[in-house]
Design a protein around this motif. Structure first.
Motif, PDB file in Angstrom:
ATOM      1  N   ASN A  84       0.824  -1.209   0.000  1.00  0.00           N
ATOM      2  CA  ASN A  84       0.000   0.000   0.000  1.00  0.00           C
ATOM      3  C   ASN A  84       0.858   1.259   0.000  1.00  0.00           C
ATOM      4  OD1 ASN A  84      -2.496  -1.301  -0.037  1.00  0.00           O
ATOM      5  ND2 ASN A  84      -2.604  -1.448   2.189  1.00  0.00           N
ATOM      6  N   ASP A  85       1.953   1.229   0.751  1.00  0.00           N
ATOM      7  CA  ASP A  85       2.880   2.368   0.763  1.00  0.00           C
ATOM      8  C   ASP A  85       3.504   2.563  -0.614  1.00  0.00           C
ATOM      9  OD1 ASP A  85       4.632   4.401   2.177  1.00  0.00           O
ATOM     10  OD2 ASP A  85       6.167   2.978   1.505  1.00  0.00           O
ATOM     11  N   TRP A  86       3.921   1.468  -1.247  1.00  0.00           N
ATOM     12  CA  TRP A  86       4.489   1.566  -2.591  1.00  0.00           C
ATOM     13  C   TRP A  86       3.496   2.198  -3.566  1.00  0.00           C
ATOM     14  CZ3 TRP A  86       7.724  -3.286  -4.408  1.00  0.00           C
ATOM     15  CH2 TRP A  86       8.913  -3.338  -3.661  1.00  0.00           C
ATOM     16  N   ASN A  87       2.263   1.723  -3.540  1.00  0.00           N
ATOM     17  CA  ASN A  87       1.277   2.257  -4.475  1.00  0.00           C
ATOM     18  C   ASN A  87       1.021   3.737  -4.231  1.00  0.00           C
ATOM     19  OD1 ASN A  87       1.072  -0.219  -5.675  1.00  0.00           O
ATOM     20  ND2 ASN A  87      -1.104  -0.523  -5.258  1.00  0.00           N
ATOM     21  N   ALA A  88       0.978   4.142  -2.968  1.00  0.00           N
ATOM     22  CA  ALA A  88       0.789   5.559  -2.665  1.00  0.00           C
ATOM     23  C   ALA A  88       1.941   6.388  -3.218  1.00  0.00           C
ATOM     24  CB  ALA A  88       0.653   5.754  -1.155  1.00  0.00           C
ATOM     25  N   ARG A  89       3.157   5.898  -3.052  1.00  0.00           N
ATOM     26  CA  ARG A  89       4.336   6.625  -3.539  1.00  0.00           C
ATOM     27  C   ARG A  89       4.376   6.679  -5.062  1.00  0.00           C
ATOM     28  NH1 ARG A  89       9.218   3.732  -0.728  1.00  0.00           N
ATOM     29  NH2 ARG A  89      10.390   5.178  -2.075  1.00  0.00           N
ATOM     30  N   MET A  90       3.813   5.663  -5.728  1.00  0.00           N
ATOM     31  CA  MET A  90       3.802   5.631  -7.194  1.00  0.00           C
ATOM     32  C   MET A  90       2.556   6.279  -7.787  1.00  0.00           C
ATOM     33  SD  MET A  90       5.539   1.938  -8.187  1.00  0.00           S
ATOM     34  CE  MET A  90       4.388   0.915  -7.263  1.00  0.00           C
ATOM     35  N   GLY A  91       1.693   6.846  -6.930  1.00  0.00           N
ATOM     36  CA  GLY A  91       0.498   7.516  -7.420  1.00  0.00           C
ATOM     37  C   GLY A  91      -0.572   6.567  -7.915  1.00  0.00           C
ATOM     38  N   LEU A  92      -0.590   5.341  -7.402  1.00  0.00           N
ATOM     39  CA  LEU A  92      -1.581   4.352  -7.804  1.00  0.00           C
ATOM     40  C   LEU A  92      -2.696   4.294  -6.774  1.00  0.00           C
ATOM     41  CD1 LEU A  92       0.836   1.486  -8.937  1.00  0.00           C
ATOM     42  CD2 LEU A  92      -0.285   3.206 -10.371  1.00  0.00           C
ATOM     43  N   ALA A  93      -3.942   4.183  -7.234  1.00  0.00           N
ATOM     44  CA  ALA A  93      -5.098   4.234  -6.342  1.00  0.00           C
ATOM     45  C   ALA A  93      -5.331   2.917  -5.606  1.00  0.00           C
ATOM     46  CB  ALA A  93      -6.353   4.607  -7.127  1.00  0.00           C
ATOM     47  N   ARG A  94      -4.868   1.793  -6.141  1.00  0.00           N
ATOM     48  CA  ARG A  94      -5.168   0.487  -5.569  1.00  0.00           C
ATOM     49  C   ARG A  94      -4.605   0.346  -4.154  1.00  0.00           C
ATOM     50  NH1 ARG A  94      -8.699  -3.257  -6.387  1.00  0.00           N
ATOM     51  NH2 ARG A  94      -8.396  -2.920  -8.646  1.00  0.00           N
ATOM     52  N   ARG A  95      -5.456  -0.114  -3.212  1.00  0.00           N
ATOM     53  CA  ARG A  95      -5.020  -0.445  -1.867  1.00  0.00           C
ATOM     54  C   ARG A  95      -5.445  -1.883  -1.571  1.00  0.00           C
ATOM     55  NH1 ARG A  95      -2.897   3.424  -3.175  1.00  0.00           N
ATOM     56  NH2 ARG A  95      -2.626   5.419  -2.101  1.00  0.00           N
ATOM     57  N   TYR A  96      -4.680  -2.558  -0.750  1.00  0.00           N
ATOM     58  CA  TYR A  96      -4.896  -3.971  -0.485  1.00  0.00           C
ATOM     59  C   TYR A  96      -5.466  -4.175   0.905  1.00  0.00           C
ATOM     60  CZ  TYR A  96      -1.991  -4.056  -4.574  1.00  0.00           C
ATOM     61  OH  TYR A  96      -1.504  -3.823  -5.843  1.00  0.00           O
ATOM     62  N   PRO A  97      -6.419  -5.117   1.053  1.00  0.00           N
ATOM     63  CA  PRO A  97      -7.061  -5.341   2.360  1.00  0.00           C
ATOM     64  C   PRO A  97      -6.129  -6.037   3.339  1.00  0.00           C
ATOM     65  CG  PRO A  97      -7.830  -6.955   0.753  1.00  0.00           C
ATOM     66  CD  PRO A  97      -6.958  -5.984  -0.005  1.00  0.00           C
ATOM     67  N   ASP A  98      -6.563  -6.097   4.595  1.00  0.00           N
ATOM     68  CA  ASP A  98      -5.737  -6.692   5.643  1.00  0.00           C
ATOM     69  C   ASP A  98      -5.612  -8.203   5.487  1.00  0.00           C
ATOM     70  OD1 ASP A  98      -5.354  -4.207   6.796  1.00  0.00           O
ATOM     71  OD2 ASP A  98      -7.018  -4.434   8.208  1.00  0.00           O
ATOM     72  N   GLN A  99      -6.622  -8.851   4.913  1.00  0.00           N
ATOM     73  CA  GLN A  99      -6.636 -10.298   4.796  1.00  0.00           C
ATOM     74  C   GLN A  99      -6.495 -10.722   3.339  1.00  0.00           C
ATOM     75  OE1 GLN A  99      -6.657 -12.290   7.511  1.00  0.00           O
ATOM     76  NE2 GLN A  99      -6.676 -10.398   8.740  1.00  0.00           N
ATOM     77  N   HIS A 100      -5.663 -11.736   3.105  1.00  0.00           N
ATOM     78  CA  HIS A 100      -5.473 -12.208   1.741  1.00  0.00           C
ATOM     79  C   HIS A 100      -6.761 -12.758   1.152  1.00  0.00           C
ATOM     80  CE1 HIS A 100      -3.815 -15.125  -1.360  1.00  0.00           C
ATOM     81  NE2 HIS A 100      -3.487 -13.923  -1.792  1.00  0.00           N
ATOM     82  N   ALA A 101      -7.604 -13.398   1.968  1.00  0.00           N
ATOM     83  CA  ALA A 101      -8.865 -13.938   1.464  1.00  0.00           C
ATOM     84  C   ALA A 101      -9.734 -12.842   0.857  1.00  0.00           C
ATOM     85  CB  ALA A 101      -9.617 -14.645   2.592  1.00  0.00           C
TER      86      ALA A 101
END
Length: 249
Positions: free
Chosen positions: A106-123
């Protein structure tokens, strides 16, 4: 078709692997990922677990497809994608890795200007994949023999892509095989590619960037492109388990 083999029946074995994973220095891991796009976690699997997982390769009932690299121009060697349900150890590790990776992703995506965020659980992420039509499992088992190699590539498979993946070396370098080094390349804008060879021992896991990662510059973060592959096997046989966190379309 060969019968399915249940190689790690005890829940305690899966728990022990999860405990070994949790005991790693995850702050140092995040720093290595930020600095190099890859980090090694030693001893994620025991030698016995490695041998048992590699021994699944001939048993077709565990797998949904079989890829021979030369047929597709991917290199030489072969691999098989597991079918659901995954072997307990592999599925357990896939879930156990996720909490340590999702926040950094999530930190990487924020730094790259990407909107996608990932949930806490893989399921929950898998449900997103399946809702998007990405329903085929992507964890895999790779097998290389003398002269085999894997060309530089990225494992994308669909619109939903988790930016990190894991490879666990199941064979023992120097005894089971020689050669076959894990290789990463990084392409920064207007620069030549940088190559890194990642040394691994049996049971070690390397976590690495799938596609892009952020790098800090004078005007903020920018994206660099990552690819990975395997150098030529000189002798013997090399097995690797791959854990990819997004499913395939």
């Amino acid at each position: 078709m060969s019968a399915r083999v249940d190689f790690i029946p005890a829940a305690a074995d899966v728990a022990r692997a999860g405990t070994r994973l949790a005991d790693h220095d995850w702050a140092a891991f995040a720093a290595a990922m930020d600095g190099h796009g890859a980090a090694v976690l030693p001893g994620v699997l025991s030698a016995q677990e490695c041998r048992a997982l590699a021994a699944l390769y001939p048993h077709e009932a565990h797998f949904r497809s079989h890829i021979r690299m030369a047929r597709h121009g991917f290199g030489r060697g072969e691999y098989r994608y597991f079918r659901y349900p995954l072997p307990d150890l592999l599925g357990g590790l896939r879930s156990a890795f996720w909490p340590h990776l999702a926040g950094l992703a999530n930190d990487w995506n924020a730094r790259m200007g990407l909107a996608r965020r990932y949930p806490d659980q893989h399921a929950d992420f898998l449900r997103q994949c399946h809702d998007a039509g990405q329903t085929r499992p992507t964890p895999l088992l790779l097998q290389y023999g003398p002269g085999d190699y894997n060309c530089l590539h990225q494992d994308l498979y669909g619109d939903l892509v988790f930016p990190m993946q894991v490879a666990i070396l199941l064979s023992e370098p120097g005894r089971d095989f020689t050669g076959g080094e894990f290789v990463l390349t990084e392409q920064r804008p207007r620069m030549q590619s940088r190559v890194e060879v990642v040394p691994l021992c049996q049971g070690d896991a390397v976590v690495f960037a799938v596609h892009n990662r952020p790098v800090s510059g004078s005007r903020g973060s920018y994206r660099v492109t990552m690819r990975h592959g395997v150098s030529r096997i000189r002798e013997g046989q090399r097995h690797v388990a791959g854990i990819i966190f997004h499913d395939a379309a």
